[in-house]
Design a protein around this motif. Structure first.
Motif, PDB file in Angstrom:
ATOM      1  N   ASP B   1      -4.744 -10.042   9.849  1.00 29.89           N
ATOM      2  CA  ASP B   1      -4.211 -10.570   8.595  1.00 29.89           C
ATOM      3  C   ASP B   1      -3.659  -9.407   7.773  1.00 29.89           C
ATOM      4  OD1 ASP B   1      -5.702 -11.719   5.517  1.00 29.89           O
ATOM      5  OD2 ASP B   1      -3.671 -12.001   6.275  1.00 29.89           O
ATOM      6  N   ALA B   2      -2.346  -9.430   7.536  1.00 28.91           N
ATOM      7  CA  ALA B   2      -1.752  -8.367   6.744  1.00 28.91           C
ATOM      8  C   ALA B   2      -2.229  -8.499   5.312  1.00 28.91           C
ATOM      9  CB  ALA B   2      -0.233  -8.461   6.806  1.00 28.91           C
ATOM     10  N   GLY B   3      -2.459  -7.342   4.698  1.00 27.06           N
ATOM     11  CA  GLY B   3      -2.820  -7.343   3.294  1.00 27.06           C
ATOM     12  C   GLY B   3      -1.562  -7.405   2.454  1.00 27.06           C
ATOM     13  N   VAL B   4      -1.618  -6.823   1.284  1.00 22.54           N
ATOM     14  CA  VAL B   4      -0.478  -6.776   0.385  1.00 22.54           C
ATOM     15  C   VAL B   4       0.478  -5.683   0.869  1.00 22.54           C
ATOM     16  CG1 VAL B   4       0.287  -6.393  -1.977  1.00 22.54           C
ATOM     17  CG2 VAL B   4      -1.915  -7.543  -1.528  1.00 22.54           C
ATOM     18  N   THR B   5       1.724  -6.049   1.067  1.00 25.24           N
ATOM     19  CA  THR B   5       2.699  -5.069   1.520  1.00 25.24           C
ATOM     20  C   THR B   5       3.780  -4.882   0.467  1.00 25.24           C
ATOM     21  OG1 THR B   5       3.968  -6.761   2.685  1.00 25.24           O
ATOM     22  CG2 THR B   5       2.290  -5.599   3.941  1.00 25.24           C
ATOM     23  N   GLN B   6       4.186  -3.619   0.296  1.00 25.27           N
ATOM     24  CA  GLN B   6       5.189  -3.282  -0.702  1.00 25.27           C
ATOM     25  C   GLN B   6       6.303  -2.455  -0.073  1.00 25.27           C
ATOM     26  OE1 GLN B   6       1.895  -2.111  -4.005  1.00 25.27           O
ATOM     27  NE2 GLN B   6       4.022  -2.083  -4.759  1.00 25.27           N
ATOM     28  N   SER B   7       7.495  -2.649  -0.599  1.00 26.53           N
ATOM     29  CA  SER B   7       8.627  -1.839  -0.143  1.00 26.53           C
ATOM     30  C   SER B   7       9.591  -1.577  -1.301  1.00 26.53           C
ATOM     31  CB  SER B   7       9.361  -2.567   0.998  1.00 26.53           C
ATOM     32  OG  SER B   7       9.914  -3.772   0.533  1.00 26.53           O
TER      33      SER B   7
END
Lengths: 112, 113
Positions: B1-7
């Motif tokens: 399960d991916a957590g919070v991702t930012q770009s």
């Protein structure tokens, strides 16, 4: 408005010795309080939270904190420091609706 | 399960430019908050989005704006960049709007020259 004051910007301990990170809060009512940890190049992670159910709160990785209303304090402790505990720790108060108010942070250094 | 991702993870802009930062919340989380963390300081609350609307706002000027999409992802926009906007911008998501239990991404580091 809520505010939190972290009394030490840096704390240095030897591995295996106790950790004490100090936090005072300012609020006209019993607040919800938290400790978050920020490891280098990692996201902030919740360590523990206090929401008035019990004054002594246990968190992850052996950390705990005690809410003392008479002293308006919420200090974070751990009986024995580990090298992996080196990080920045934030004392946090919650205002309505998940709006978090962070202290300035305490950098914990653990010496071998 | 991916957590919070930012770009993006890092970006450099010049004064007066505009920037857009993006955030995908943890799976199942419908509330997204944005924080600004200046060097050596604790994070400061910018605003919170829920059901595609701004629900709370901190003490930031109108140059800071945001958006939440139907899939709960979010954008932070900053116009007319100032040198003082240089900071780590953190996105956090939560399942409930009143627990204080937020999951944070690793942040987008903005440098304004």
């Amino acid at each position: 408005a809520q505010s939190v004051t972290q009394l030490d910007s840096h704390v240095s301990v030897s591995e295996g010795t106790p950790v004490l990170l100090r936090c005072n809060y300012s609020s006209s009512y019993s607040p919800s309080l938290f400790w978050y940890v920020q490891h280098p190049n990692k996201g902030l992670q919740l360590l523990l939270k206090y929401t008035s159910a019990a004054t002594l709160v246990k968190g992850i990785n052996g950390f705990e904190a005690e809410f003392k209303k008479s002293e308006t304090s919420f200090h974070l402790t751990k009986p024995s420091a580990h090298m992996s505990d080196a990080a920045e720790y934030f004392c946090v108060a919650m205002e309505y609706g998940n709006k978090l108010v962070f202290g300035a942070g305490t950098i914990l250094r653990v010496k071998s | 399960d991916a957590g919070v991702t930012q770009s993006p993870t890092h970006l450099i802009k010049t004064r007066g430019q505009q920037v857009t930062l993006r955030c995908s919340p943890k799976s199942g989380h419908d509330t997204v908050s944005w924080y600004q963390q200046a060097l050596g300081q604790g994070p400061q609350f910018i605003f919170q989005y829920y059901e595609e609307e701004e629900r709370q706002r901190g003490n930031f000027p109108d140059r800071f704006s945001g958006h939440q999409f139907p899939n709960y992802s979010s954008e932070l926009n900053v116009n007319a960049l100032l040198l003082g906007d240089s900071a780590l911008y953190l996105c956090a998501s939560s399942l409930d709007r009143n627990t204080g239990e937020l999951f944070f991404g690793e942040g987008s580091r903005l440098t304004v020259l």
